[in-house]
Scaffold this motif. Structure first.
Motif, PDB file in Angstrom:
ATOM      1  N   GLY A   1      -0.130 -50.018 -12.201  1.00 25.00           N
ATOM      2  CA  GLY A   1       0.945 -49.065 -11.980  1.00 25.00           C
ATOM      3  C   GLY A   1       2.186 -49.440 -12.764  1.00 25.00           C
ATOM      4  N   GLY A   2       3.164 -48.538 -12.759  1.00 26.33           N
ATOM      5  CA  GLY A   2       4.401 -48.831 -13.467  1.00 26.33           C
ATOM      6  C   GLY A   2       5.232 -47.587 -13.660  1.00 26.33           C
ATOM      7  N   LEU A   3       6.224 -47.711 -14.525  1.00 24.25           N
ATOM      8  CA  LEU A   3       7.135 -46.612 -14.850  1.00 24.25           C
ATOM      9  C   LEU A   3       6.774 -46.054 -16.219  1.00 24.25           C
ATOM     10  CD1 LEU A   3       9.737 -44.955 -14.389  1.00 24.25           C
ATOM     11  CD2 LEU A   3      11.001 -46.866 -15.421  1.00 24.25           C
ATOM     12  N   VAL A   4       6.620 -44.750 -16.297  1.00 22.51           N
ATOM     13  CA  VAL A   4       6.247 -44.110 -17.556  1.00 22.51           C
ATOM     14  C   VAL A   4       6.976 -42.773 -17.649  1.00 22.51           C
ATOM     15  CG1 VAL A   4       4.226 -42.960 -16.547  1.00 22.51           C
ATOM     16  CG2 VAL A   4       4.268 -43.469 -19.000  1.00 22.51           C
TER      17      VAL A   4
ATOM     18  N   TYR B   1     -11.759 -47.515 -12.246  1.00 25.41           N
ATOM     19  CA  TYR B   1     -10.555 -47.218 -13.010  1.00 25.41           C
ATOM     20  C   TYR B   1     -10.113 -45.780 -12.771  1.00 25.41           C
ATOM     21  CZ  TYR B   1     -12.239 -51.317 -15.552  1.00 25.41           C
ATOM     22  OH  TYR B   1     -12.688 -52.564 -15.891  1.00 25.41           O
ATOM     23  N   LEU B   2      -8.826 -45.559 -13.021  1.00 30.27           N
ATOM     24  CA  LEU B   2      -8.304 -44.201 -13.038  1.00 30.27           C
ATOM     25  C   LEU B   2      -7.422 -44.077 -14.275  1.00 30.27           C
ATOM     26  CD1 LEU B   2      -8.178 -41.489 -11.479  1.00 30.27           C
ATOM     27  CD2 LEU B   2      -6.006 -42.296 -10.529  1.00 30.27           C
ATOM     28  N   GLN B   3      -7.945 -43.393 -15.270  1.00 26.87           N
ATOM     29  CA  GLN B   3      -7.173 -43.134 -16.487  1.00 26.87           C
ATOM     30  C   GLN B   3      -6.349 -41.887 -16.250  1.00 26.87           C
ATOM     31  OE1 GLN B   3      -6.950 -44.872 -19.487  1.00 26.87           O
ATOM     32  NE2 GLN B   3      -5.328 -43.390 -19.932  1.00 26.87           N
ATOM     33  N   MET B   4      -5.045 -42.022 -16.383  1.00 25.05           N
ATOM     34  CA  MET B   4      -4.128 -40.913 -16.102  1.00 25.05           C
ATOM     35  C   MET B   4      -3.377 -40.555 -17.380  1.00 25.05           C
ATOM     36  SD  MET B   4      -2.650 -42.138 -12.396  1.00 25.05           S
ATOM     37  CE  MET B   4      -1.693 -43.488 -13.097  1.00 25.05           C
ATOM     38  N   ASN B   5      -3.611 -39.360 -17.876  1.00 30.15           N
ATOM     39  CA  ASN B   5      -2.965 -38.872 -19.087  1.00 30.15           C
ATOM     40  C   ASN B   5      -2.052 -37.705 -18.768  1.00 30.15           C
ATOM     41  OD1 ASN B   5      -4.514 -40.718 -20.612  1.00 30.15           O
ATOM     42  ND2 ASN B   5      -6.188 -39.240 -20.828  1.00 30.15           N
ATOM     43  N   ASN B   6      -1.136 -37.434 -19.699  1.00 36.49           N
ATOM     44  CA  ASN B   6      -0.206 -36.314 -19.532  1.00 36.49           C
ATOM     45  C   ASN B   6       0.438 -36.338 -18.143  1.00 36.49           C
ATOM     46  OD1 ASN B   6       1.196 -33.979 -20.145  1.00 36.49           O
ATOM     47  ND2 ASN B   6      -0.496 -32.613 -19.585  1.00 36.49           N
ATOM     48  N   LEU B   7       0.974 -37.485 -17.803  1.00 31.62           N
ATOM     49  CA  LEU B   7       1.551 -37.649 -16.467  1.00 31.62           C
ATOM     50  C   LEU B   7       2.776 -36.775 -16.272  1.00 31.62           C
ATOM     51  CD1 LEU B   7       1.011 -41.474 -16.162  1.00 31.62           C
ATOM     52  CD2 LEU B   7       0.284 -39.791 -14.465  1.00 31.62           C
ATOM     53  N   LYS B   8       2.950 -36.334 -15.042  1.00 29.96           N
ATOM     54  CA  LYS B   8       4.056 -35.455 -14.681  1.00 29.96           C
ATOM     55  C   LYS B   8       4.889 -36.121 -13.581  1.00 29.96           C
ATOM     56  CE  LYS B   8       1.083 -31.429 -15.483  1.00 29.96           C
ATOM     57  NZ  LYS B   8       0.527 -30.187 -14.899  1.00 29.96           N
ATOM     58  N   PRO B   9       6.151 -35.751 -13.449  1.00 33.81           N
ATOM     59  CA  PRO B   9       6.975 -36.349 -12.381  1.00 33.81           C
ATOM     60  C   PRO B   9       6.341 -36.191 -10.999  1.00 33.81           C
ATOM     61  CG  PRO B   9       8.368 -35.218 -13.950  1.00 33.81           C
ATOM     62  CD  PRO B   9       6.958 -34.910 -14.347  1.00 33.81           C
ATOM     63  N   GLU B  10       5.622 -35.110 -10.782  1.00 32.59           N
ATOM     64  CA  GLU B  10       4.993 -34.898  -9.472  1.00 32.59           C
ATOM     65  C   GLU B  10       3.804 -35.823  -9.226  1.00 32.59           C
ATOM     66  OE1 GLU B  10       5.699 -32.582 -11.794  1.00 32.59           O
ATOM     67  OE2 GLU B  10       4.128 -31.029 -11.886  1.00 32.59           O
ATOM     68  N   ASP B  11       3.419 -36.592 -10.219  1.00 34.45           N
ATOM     69  CA  ASP B  11       2.378 -37.601 -10.028  1.00 34.45           C
ATOM     70  C   ASP B  11       2.947 -38.896  -9.444  1.00 34.45           C
ATOM     71  OD1 ASP B  11       0.946 -36.539 -13.133  1.00 34.45           O
ATOM     72  OD2 ASP B  11       0.230 -36.049 -11.111  1.00 34.45           O
ATOM     73  N   THR B  12       4.256 -38.975  -9.330  1.00 37.44           N
ATOM     74  CA  THR B  12       4.888 -40.163  -8.774  1.00 37.44           C
ATOM     75  C   THR B  12       4.437 -40.392  -7.346  1.00 37.44           C
ATOM     76  OG1 THR B  12       6.845 -39.975 -10.181  1.00 37.44           O
ATOM     77  CG2 THR B  12       7.096 -41.189  -8.108  1.00 37.44           C
ATOM     78  N   ALA B  13       3.901 -41.578  -7.080  1.00 41.59           N
ATOM     79  CA  ALA B  13       3.363 -41.899  -5.753  1.00 41.59           C
ATOM     80  C   ALA B  13       2.856 -43.335  -5.757  1.00 41.59           C
ATOM     81  CB  ALA B  13       2.214 -40.961  -5.400  1.00 41.59           C
ATOM     82  N   VAL B  14       2.519 -43.803  -4.575  1.00 41.05           N
ATOM     83  CA  VAL B  14       1.750 -45.036  -4.463  1.00 41.05           C
ATOM     84  C   VAL B  14       0.274 -44.639  -4.498  1.00 41.05           C
ATOM     85  CG1 VAL B  14       1.180 -47.038  -3.054  1.00 41.05           C
ATOM     86  CG2 VAL B  14       3.541 -46.181  -3.115  1.00 41.05           C
TER      87      VAL B  14
ATOM     88  N   ALA C   1       7.339 -38.764 -18.617  1.00 43.16           N
ATOM     89  CA  ALA C   1       6.460 -37.589 -18.524  1.00 43.16           C
ATOM     90  C   ALA C   1       5.716 -37.406 -19.837  1.00 43.16           C
ATOM     91  CB  ALA C   1       7.279 -36.350 -18.198  1.00 43.16           C
ATOM     92  N   GLY C   2       4.427 -37.103 -19.716  1.00 45.90           N
ATOM     93  CA  GLY C   2       3.579 -36.974 -20.885  1.00 45.90           C
ATOM     94  C   GLY C   2       2.866 -38.250 -21.270  1.00 45.90           C
ATOM     95  N   GLY C   3       3.264 -39.348 -20.668  1.00 43.56           N
ATOM     96  CA  GLY C   3       2.649 -40.637 -20.972  1.00 43.56           C
ATOM     97  C   GLY C   3       1.363 -40.875 -20.208  1.00 43.56           C
ATOM     98  N   SER C   4       0.824 -42.084 -20.388  1.00 43.03           N
ATOM     99  CA  SER C   4      -0.459 -42.441 -19.774  1.00 43.03           C
ATOM    100  C   SER C   4      -0.382 -43.798 -19.089  1.00 43.03           C
ATOM    101  CB  SER C   4      -1.559 -42.494 -20.844  1.00 43.03           C
ATOM    102  OG  SER C   4      -1.742 -41.249 -21.470  1.00 43.03           O
ATOM    103  N   LEU C   5      -1.226 -43.954 -18.097  1.00 39.49           N
ATOM    104  CA  LEU C   5      -1.419 -45.234 -17.427  1.00 39.49           C
ATOM    105  C   LEU C   5      -2.887 -45.344 -17.045  1.00 39.49           C
ATOM    106  CD1 LEU C   5       1.567 -45.537 -14.886  1.00 39.49           C
ATOM    107  CD2 LEU C   5       1.187 -46.976 -16.899  1.00 39.49           C
ATOM    108  N   ARG C   6      -3.385 -46.583 -16.948  1.00 35.77           N
ATOM    109  CA  ARG C   6      -4.724 -46.790 -16.429  1.00 35.77           C
ATOM    110  C   ARG C   6      -4.648 -47.722 -15.236  1.00 35.77           C
ATOM    111  NH1 ARG C   6     -10.284 -49.407 -18.894  1.00 35.77           N
ATOM    112  NH2 ARG C   6      -9.113 -51.356 -18.640  1.00 35.77           N
ATOM    113  N   LEU C   7      -5.059 -47.228 -14.110  1.00 38.31           N
ATOM    114  CA  LEU C   7      -5.114 -48.036 -12.899  1.00 38.31           C
ATOM    115  C   LEU C   7      -6.479 -48.696 -12.792  1.00 38.31           C
ATOM    116  CD1 LEU C   7      -3.435 -45.636 -10.302  1.00 38.31           C
ATOM    117  CD2 LEU C   7      -2.358 -47.228 -11.911  1.00 38.31           C
TER     118      LEU C   7
END
Length: 127
Positions: A9-12, A80-93, A14-20
């Protein structure tokens, strides 16, 4: 008892990606259906994605379909959870979960069917 540990997790922006990642203590993780849930501040925990125990079918919430991809590496006992095109509404634990019964499908989006949970990892998407 299955222990789960999320990371990634982390701070990214909008439009960025993270892999959990979710590492499990159990070597037979391939026998369990797994899922990711998330909980935003002031909201109930909600289903994000799941993967079956058998042929790795995947299931997604409509809100993340086409942007998130769940996968597993049985050799590493990790999902794993690859998350692309992240949006502010994806903010969560984000929480990783495993079903208590092995070789069992059931309802993939029902959190009551998941007996083992990780501590969660924070994902923050800035606009």
């Amino acid at each position: 008892q299955v222990q789960l540990q999320e990371s990634g997790g982390g701070l990214v922006q909008a439009g960025g990606s993270l892999r959990l990642s979710c590492a499990a203590s159990e070597r037979t993780l391939s026998n369990r259906a797994m899922a990711w849930f998330r909980q935003a501040p002031g909201k109930a925990r909600e289903f994000v994605a799941a993967i079956s125990w058998s042929i790795d079918n995947t299931y997604y919430a409509d809100s993340v379909k086409g942007r998130f991809t769940m996968s597993r590496d049985n050799a590493k006992n990790t999902v794993y959870l690859q998350m692309n095109n992240l949006k502010p509404e994806d903010t969560a634990v984000y929480y990783c979960a495993a079903k208590g019964r092995i070789r069992y499908s059931g309802n993939f989006n029902d959190e009551n069917e998941y007996n083992f949970w990780g501590q969660g990892t924070q994902v923050t998407v800035s606009s």
